[in-house]
Design an enzyme around this catalytic site. Structure first.
Site, mmCIF file in Angstrom:
data_model
loop_
_atom_site.group_PDB
_atom_site.id
_atom_site.type_symbol
_atom_site.label_atom_id
_atom_site.label_comp_id
_atom_site.label_asym_id
_atom_site.label_seq_id
_atom_site.Cartn_x
_atom_site.Cartn_y
_atom_site.Cartn_z
ATOM 1 N N SER A 65 0.827 -1.214 0.000
ATOM 2 C CA SER A 65 0.000 0.000 0.000
ATOM 3 C C SER A 65 0.855 1.254 0.000
ATOM 4 O O SER A 65 0.567 2.223 -0.729
ATOM 5 C CB SER A 65 -0.932 0.001 1.220
ATOM 6 O OG SER A 65 -1.843 -1.076 1.171
ATOM 7 N N GLY A 308 -6.271 -5.271 -3.439
ATOM 8 C CA GLY A 308 -6.774 -4.599 -2.244
ATOM 9 C C GLY A 308 -5.754 -3.657 -1.641
ATOM 10 O O GLY A 308 -6.088 -2.542 -1.213
ATOM 11 N N ASP A 309 -4.495 -4.100 -1.613
ATOM 12 C CA ASP A 309 -3.421 -3.251 -1.077
ATOM 13 C C ASP A 309 -3.287 -1.971 -1.904
ATOM 14 O O ASP A 309 -3.101 -0.877 -1.353
ATOM 15 C CB ASP A 309 -2.086 -3.989 -1.103
ATOM 16 C CG ASP A 309 -2.098 -5.272 -0.292
ATOM 17 O OD1 ASP A 309 -2.925 -5.388 0.625
ATOM 18 O OD2 ASP A 309 -1.272 -6.159 -0.588
ATOM 19 N N SER A 310 -3.366 -2.114 -3.226
ATOM 20 C CA SER A 310 -3.191 -0.949 -4.096
ATOM 21 C C SER A 310 -4.377 0.007 -3.994
ATOM 22 O O SER A 310 -4.203 1.230 -4.087
ATOM 23 C CB SER A 310 -2.966 -1.386 -5.542
ATOM 24 O OG SER A 310 -4.034 -2.182 -6.002
#
Length: 362
Positions: A65, A308-310
């Site tokens: 992230s 999801g992290d991005s």
């Protein structure tokens, strides 16, 4: 722009490979799930290296992230990250990768443990993660109390920690939460995985809920948290009925006790290609928002690893700019930035970054 966003988590070297369904079955891995490695999973890493075409990628959910936030912002030193790595070649590889992405890596170096790794098994575009924390499991709170880290903490505007870190150092997470409360700074977390909503980890998570300014999770994690809080009957067998309760869970979570009353809590639930749900009691007439996700043509989709992290990385980049300039936060614009970043990553192998982003910030 310096020190806008801080991330703290488990830095891992991702060993990513396209695998057949037999690998998931052999090691008892559920598609799309994220788990901590047990003894039975240890041969998996070597099997991937020996039998499949692997790619080594700097990973760990929070580090992903932060790398994406840095890529979005394109300002050197805008982000920094801490976690524990071994004093070995993989640790050096992670450090060099973070630096090349423009992130300041302020790792805690562990002498007697190897840098952690994560098997990212990609099957039909869906990623399944098996994390062997290694050195990441040995982070110490006194690292945050050093002069260098204290200097960076004092200067930072927005803090982000995934709940994966609760398996390592819940006391370090609480230290950051208390700092944010005391100094009216933004504290953001991620539910991260369903196992974190169960003992022995959930008591640590529940203590942190009053500190959350923003919490992100996917639909299965939202359901698991709803069950842990007693808002969804865990004995309910109909999965669709559980999913239907997510807006109710979001509203209850958004209105749960909050220590910093200067702002209301934002609750975000991602659902892959389906609409992203958002709740903040002071926005959208106190109703759950539903934001459509820009469709990715099948021929352009590579895999979901890091999606999801991005999303979080993109969201945080726009959020941090509002905070820096002391402007009102436009939540739809932050969601838009998250969607842009996720849309970019799903078109690549894992959470890898390339050309300068074309995104236009507010």
């Amino acid at each position: 722009m310096e020190n806008l966003i801080m991330g703290m988590g488990n830095p891992l070297l991702d060993i990513s490979a396209q695998v057949p369904e037999e690998i998931l079955t052999k090691y008892g891995i559920k598609a799309g799930n994220a788990i901590l490695a047990e003894e039975k999973h240890m041969p998996l890493y070597q099997e991937l290296v020996e039998n499949y075409e692997v790619e080594y990628i700097a990973g760990g959910a929070t580090q992903n992230s932060i790398r994406v936030s840095q890529w979005m912002l394109q300002q050197e030193g805008a982000t920094w990250y801490t976690g524990a790595v071994g004093n070995d070649k993989f640790g050096k590889q992670l450090e060099n990768s973070a630096k090349s992405d423009g992130v300041k890596p302020l790792y805690y170096k562990v002498e007697d443990h190897e840098t952690g790794s994560c098997a990212a098994c990609i099957y039909q575009g869906e990623r399944s993660l098996v994390a062997n924390l290694g050195a990441a499991n040995h982070f110490k709170i006194n690292h945050l109390e050093t002069e260098l880290l204290q200097k960076h903490i004092e200067a930072t505007k927005v803090f982000y920690i995934s709940s994966f870190f609760l398996t390592v150092s819940p006391e370090s997470t609480m230290l950051i939460a208390e700092h944010c409360l005391k100094n009216n700074k933004y504290f953001c977390m991620n539910i991260s995985a369903t196992f974190l909503t169960k003992d022995p980890f959930f008591p640590h998570m529940k203590k942190l809920i009053p500190y959350w300014d923003c919490i992100v999770g996917n639909e299965t994690e939202a359901v698991a948290l709803g069950e842990a809080m007693g808002w969804i009957d865990s004995n309910l067998e109909d999965e669709k009925a559980k999913i239907a309760k997510i807006p109710e869970v979001m509203e209850k979570l958004g209105n749960w006790d909050k220590l910093n009353t200067n702002r209301t809590r934002t609750v975000i639930v991602t659902q892959g290609a389906k609409n992203t749900l958002v709740y903040n009691k002071d926005e959208n007439d106190g109703k759950v928002w539903s934001f459509p996700v820009t469709k990715c043509p099948k021929e352009e989709f590579v895999d979901s690893n890091g999606a999801g992290d991005s999303f979080v990385g993109g969201y945080l980049s726009q959020l941090a700019l509002y905070v820096k300039d002391d402007r009102k936060i436009n939540i739809p614009k932050c969601i838009d930035a998250g969607g842009f970043a996720a849309g970019y990553i799903i078109r690549r192998n894992g959470c890898t970054l390339g050309e300068r982003p074309t995104y236009q910030f507010d």
